[in-house]
Design a protein around this motif. Structure first.
Motif, PDB file in Angstrom:
ATOM      1  N   TYR A 203     -27.999 -40.052-102.125  1.00  0.00           N
ATOM      2  CA  TYR A 203     -28.309 -38.812-102.828  1.00  0.00           C
ATOM      3  C   TYR A 203     -27.118 -37.855-102.835  1.00  0.00           C
ATOM      4  CZ  TYR A 203     -29.540 -37.700 -97.963  1.00  0.00           C
ATOM      5  OH  TYR A 203     -29.544 -37.568 -96.594  1.00  0.00           O
ATOM      6  N   TYR A 204     -26.093 -38.104-101.986  1.00  0.00           N
ATOM      7  CA  TYR A 204     -24.840 -37.357-102.060  1.00  0.00           C
ATOM      8  C   TYR A 204     -23.845 -38.067-102.970  1.00  0.00           C
ATOM      9  CZ  TYR A 204     -26.143 -34.386 -98.098  1.00  0.00           C
ATOM     10  OH  TYR A 204     -26.748 -33.489 -97.276  1.00  0.00           O
ATOM     11  N   ALA A 205     -23.860 -39.383-102.910  1.00  0.00           N
ATOM     12  CA  ALA A 205     -22.807 -40.162-103.572  1.00  0.00           C
ATOM     13  C   ALA A 205     -22.982 -40.230-105.084  1.00  0.00           C
ATOM     14  CB  ALA A 205     -22.770 -41.579-102.996  1.00  0.00           C
ATOM     15  N   TYR A 206     -24.237 -40.143-105.571  1.00  0.00           N
ATOM     16  CA  TYR A 206     -24.477 -40.324-106.992  1.00  0.00           C
ATOM     17  C   TYR A 206     -24.910 -39.002-107.632  1.00  0.00           C
ATOM     18  CZ  TYR A 206     -24.335 -45.217-105.718  1.00  0.00           C
ATOM     19  OH  TYR A 206     -23.940 -46.432-105.221  1.00  0.00           O
ATOM     20  N   GLY A 207     -24.289 -38.689-108.732  1.00  0.00           N
ATOM     21  CA  GLY A 207     -24.696 -37.520-109.484  1.00  0.00           C
ATOM     22  C   GLY A 207     -24.249 -36.203-108.886  1.00  0.00           C
ATOM     23  N   THR A 208     -23.387 -36.228-107.865  1.00  0.00           N
ATOM     24  CA  THR A 208     -22.929 -34.997-107.230  1.00  0.00           C
ATOM     25  C   THR A 208     -21.408 -34.919-107.334  1.00  0.00           C
ATOM     26  OG1 THR A 208     -24.747 -35.119-105.652  1.00  0.00           O
ATOM     27  CG2 THR A 208     -22.926 -33.645-105.101  1.00  0.00           C
ATOM     28  N   PRO A 209     -20.869 -33.826-107.880  1.00  0.00           N
ATOM     29  CA  PRO A 209     -19.409 -33.703-107.974  1.00  0.00           C
ATOM     30  C   PRO A 209     -18.772 -33.729-106.583  1.00  0.00           C
ATOM     31  CG  PRO A 209     -20.527 -32.013-109.273  1.00  0.00           C
ATOM     32  CD  PRO A 209     -21.574 -32.668-108.435  1.00  0.00           C
ATOM     33  N   ALA A 210     -17.502 -34.151-106.526  1.00  0.00           N
ATOM     34  CA  ALA A 210     -16.791 -34.181-105.254  1.00  0.00           C
ATOM     35  C   ALA A 210     -16.766 -32.785-104.641  1.00  0.00           C
ATOM     36  CB  ALA A 210     -15.366 -34.681-105.483  1.00  0.00           C
ATOM     37  N   ASN A 211     -17.124 -32.714-103.379  1.00  0.00           N
ATOM     38  CA  ASN A 211     -17.226 -31.426-102.684  1.00  0.00           C
ATOM     39  C   ASN A 211     -16.516 -31.561-101.349  1.00  0.00           C
ATOM     40  OD1 ASN A 211     -18.012 -29.190-101.134  1.00  0.00           O
ATOM     41  ND2 ASN A 211     -19.965 -29.018-102.245  1.00  0.00           N
ATOM     42  N   PRO A 212     -15.292 -31.032-101.229  1.00  0.00           N
ATOM     43  CA  PRO A 212     -14.523 -31.179 -99.981  1.00  0.00           C
ATOM     44  C   PRO A 212     -15.254 -30.621 -98.765  1.00  0.00           C
ATOM     45  CG  PRO A 212     -13.127 -30.358-101.750  1.00  0.00           C
ATOM     46  CD  PRO A 212     -14.531 -30.310-102.257  1.00  0.00           C
ATOM     47  N   VAL A 213     -15.962 -29.505 -98.943  1.00  0.00           N
ATOM     48  CA  VAL A 213     -16.674 -28.902 -97.813  1.00  0.00           C
ATOM     49  C   VAL A 213     -17.790 -29.827 -97.340  1.00  0.00           C
ATOM     50  CG1 VAL A 213     -18.070 -26.951 -97.064  1.00  0.00           C
ATOM     51  CG2 VAL A 213     -16.106 -26.574 -98.585  1.00  0.00           C
ATOM     52  N   LEU A 214     -18.534 -30.379 -98.293  1.00  0.00           N
ATOM     53  CA  LEU A 214     -19.608 -31.307 -97.942  1.00  0.00           C
ATOM     54  C   LEU A 214     -19.046 -32.551 -97.274  1.00  0.00           C
ATOM     55  CD1 LEU A 214     -22.542 -32.240 -98.015  1.00  0.00           C
ATOM     56  CD2 LEU A 214     -22.142 -33.057-100.357  1.00  0.00           C
ATOM     57  N   HIS A 215     -17.943 -33.072 -97.819  1.00  0.00           N
ATOM     58  CA  HIS A 215     -17.315 -34.263 -97.239  1.00  0.00           C
ATOM     59  C   HIS A 215     -16.885 -34.003 -95.802  1.00  0.00           C
ATOM     60  CE1 HIS A 215     -14.987 -38.062 -97.334  1.00  0.00           C
ATOM     61  NE2 HIS A 215     -14.157 -37.405 -96.544  1.00  0.00           N
ATOM     62  N   GLU A 216     -16.308 -32.839 -95.560  1.00  0.00           N
ATOM     63  CA  GLU A 216     -15.871 -32.500 -94.204  1.00  0.00           C
ATOM     64  C   GLU A 216     -17.060 -32.385 -93.261  1.00  0.00           C
ATOM     65  OE1 GLU A 216     -13.321 -29.011 -91.883  1.00  0.00           O
ATOM     66  OE2 GLU A 216     -13.317 -29.124 -94.077  1.00  0.00           O
ATOM     67  N   ALA A 217     -18.149 -31.839 -93.746  1.00  0.00           N
ATOM     68  CA  ALA A 217     -19.352 -31.712 -92.916  1.00  0.00           C
ATOM     69  C   ALA A 217     -19.922 -33.082 -92.560  1.00  0.00           C
ATOM     70  CB  ALA A 217     -20.395 -30.866 -93.642  1.00  0.00           C
ATOM     71  N   LEU A 218     -19.947 -33.971 -93.549  1.00  0.00           N
ATOM     72  CA  LEU A 218     -20.438 -35.324 -93.292  1.00  0.00           C
ATOM     73  C   LEU A 218     -19.531 -36.058 -92.297  1.00  0.00           C
ATOM     74  CD1 LEU A 218     -21.422 -36.443 -96.913  1.00  0.00           C
ATOM     75  CD2 LEU A 218     -22.988 -35.958 -95.026  1.00  0.00           C
ATOM     76  N   ALA A 219     -18.219 -35.882 -92.459  1.00  0.00           N
ATOM     77  CA  ALA A 219     -17.272 -36.537 -91.555  1.00  0.00           C
ATOM     78  C   ALA A 219     -17.455 -36.042 -90.130  1.00  0.00           C
ATOM     79  CB  ALA A 219     -15.839 -36.280 -92.031  1.00  0.00           C
ATOM     80  N   LEU A 220     -17.664 -34.735 -89.976  1.00  0.00           N
ATOM     81  CA  LEU A 220     -17.881 -34.167 -88.646  1.00  0.00           C
ATOM     82  C   LEU A 220     -19.159 -34.702 -88.023  1.00  0.00           C
ATOM     83  CD1 LEU A 220     -17.084 -32.194 -86.412  1.00  0.00           C
ATOM     84  CD2 LEU A 220     -18.290 -30.398 -87.680  1.00  0.00           C
ATOM     85  N   ARG A 221     -20.209 -34.807 -88.835  1.00  0.00           N
ATOM     86  CA  ARG A 221     -21.475 -35.336 -88.318  1.00  0.00           C
ATOM     87  C   ARG A 221     -21.333 -36.779 -87.855  1.00  0.00           C
ATOM     88  NH1 ARG A 221     -26.291 -36.832 -92.281  1.00  0.00           N
ATOM     89  NH2 ARG A 221     -24.862 -38.593 -92.489  1.00  0.00           N
ATOM     90  N   GLU A 222     -20.649 -37.612 -88.641  1.00  0.00           N
ATOM     91  CA  GLU A 222     -20.472 -39.016 -88.268  1.00  0.00           C
ATOM     92  C   GLU A 222     -19.643 -39.138 -86.996  1.00  0.00           C
ATOM     93  OE1 GLU A 222     -21.802 -41.695 -89.569  1.00  0.00           O
ATOM     94  OE2 GLU A 222     -22.830 -40.652 -91.202  1.00  0.00           O
TER      95      GLU A 222
END
Length: 301
Positions: A203-222
């Motif tokens: 639900y993040y990967a499809y239909g959502t424009p690239a979002n550096p802030v979101l990507h950083e948040a996901l990376a931190l969570r992982e």
């Protein structure tokens, strides 16, 4: 029952490389080395041929393990060597031989300058069905390949071991797999490099424009999830240095990249009871074919 480091041989240079690796592992674990040679009975029409028949086959089936054992005894005088000859389909027989082994070691054909492994049907069958860890060793692997370079830049068996690499799925972390990797690193007195690959949820990967802030948040969570999985293991193995790598993208690609600087790569295989047969898993399958270091496949529930 006394467990052994068991190696399957066929006289090829791949199995010779595997035998050398198995002897070194037997020394690290202070266990006997069992050299197993599997032969398939000659079909009746061929049994009458003096060049291809039963007597010729018996000569080679006796010579191969005898010469392998003699060579190991000369090069590794402190290792107890046992030989065993079995008949049947090699993949099935070797998977059965692994039941009484600490681990099973097999050779895989190297790709020369390109590196990596070409895993044949026998190796894949043993990996898919063995109930104990299976290590695949490429040819022409040497002891020096597992060690850091010396000051001149040349790998040497006298220098420290390269890190052990563990490919870890943090959603399904298995204790058997993790313990095997920590034990391997501890015996080699080296660090454990834990590699976790992740991708955004659909639900993040499809239909959502690239979002550096979101990507950083996901990376931190992982990264936090990986750290939490490893937290009790840090306490259990305080002498093992752990390097955590939570990286965006294909887990298989990241583990293969890490294998270039590893003494051993450890990956898992989930044991599945399926009417369609055993399943290795796409990450483990890719690592088996492309790793430049020996690969240990650890079966787990």
């Amino acid at each position: 029952m006394l467990r052994t480091i068991t190696v399957g041989i066929d006289g090829s240079r791949e199995s010779r490389a595997a035998t050398e690796w198995a002897a070194r592992e037997a020394q690290l674990r202070d266990l006997p080395l069992k050299i197993v040679h599997v032969w398939q009975p000659v079909p009746d029409p061929m049994a009458q041929d003096p060049l291809l028949g039963a007597e010729t086959q018996q000569h080679w089936t006796e010579r191969i393990p005898r010469e392998a054992a003699a060579g190991i005894s000369r090069r590794h005088p402190g290792v107890e060597v046992i030989t065993e000859q079995l008949s049947g389909h090699p993949g099935d027989v070797l998977a059965g031989a692994a039941k009484s082994a600490e681990l099973l070691v097999l050779g895989s054909r190297g790709l020369g300058g390109l590196g990596g492994l070409v895993v044949g049907s026998i190796g894949l069958s043993a990996v898919a069905h063995a109930e104990r860890p299976v290590v695949l060793v490429r040819a022409p692997a040497t002891a020096a390949d597992e060690h850091e370079p010396d000051p001149s830049g040349i790998p040497s068996a006298a220098t420290p071991f390269r890190p052990v690499v563990l490919g870890l799925d943090v959603e399904h972390p298995d204790e058997t797999l993790i313990e095997f990797a920590f034990d391997a690193a501890g015996r080699r007195a080296t660090s454990l490099r834990v590699v976790h690959g992740w991708n955004p949820p659909p639900y993040y990967a499809y239909g959502t424009p690239a979002n550096p802030v979101l990507h950083e948040a996901l990376a931190l969570r992982e990264a936090e999830v990986l750290a939490e999985v490893l937290r009790p293991w840090r306490k259990k193995h305080p002498d093992v240095e752990i390097v955590e790598e939570s990286r965006y993208g294909s887990a298989a690609v990241h583990v293969v990249e890490a294998s270039r600087e590893a003494s051993l790569v450890v990956v898992g295989r989930r044991i599945r009871r399926s009417p369609f047969g055993a399943h290795i898993g796409h990450v483990t399958h890719a690592v088996l074919h492309h790793s430049t270091a020996p690969v240990a496949v650890v079966p787990h529930a």
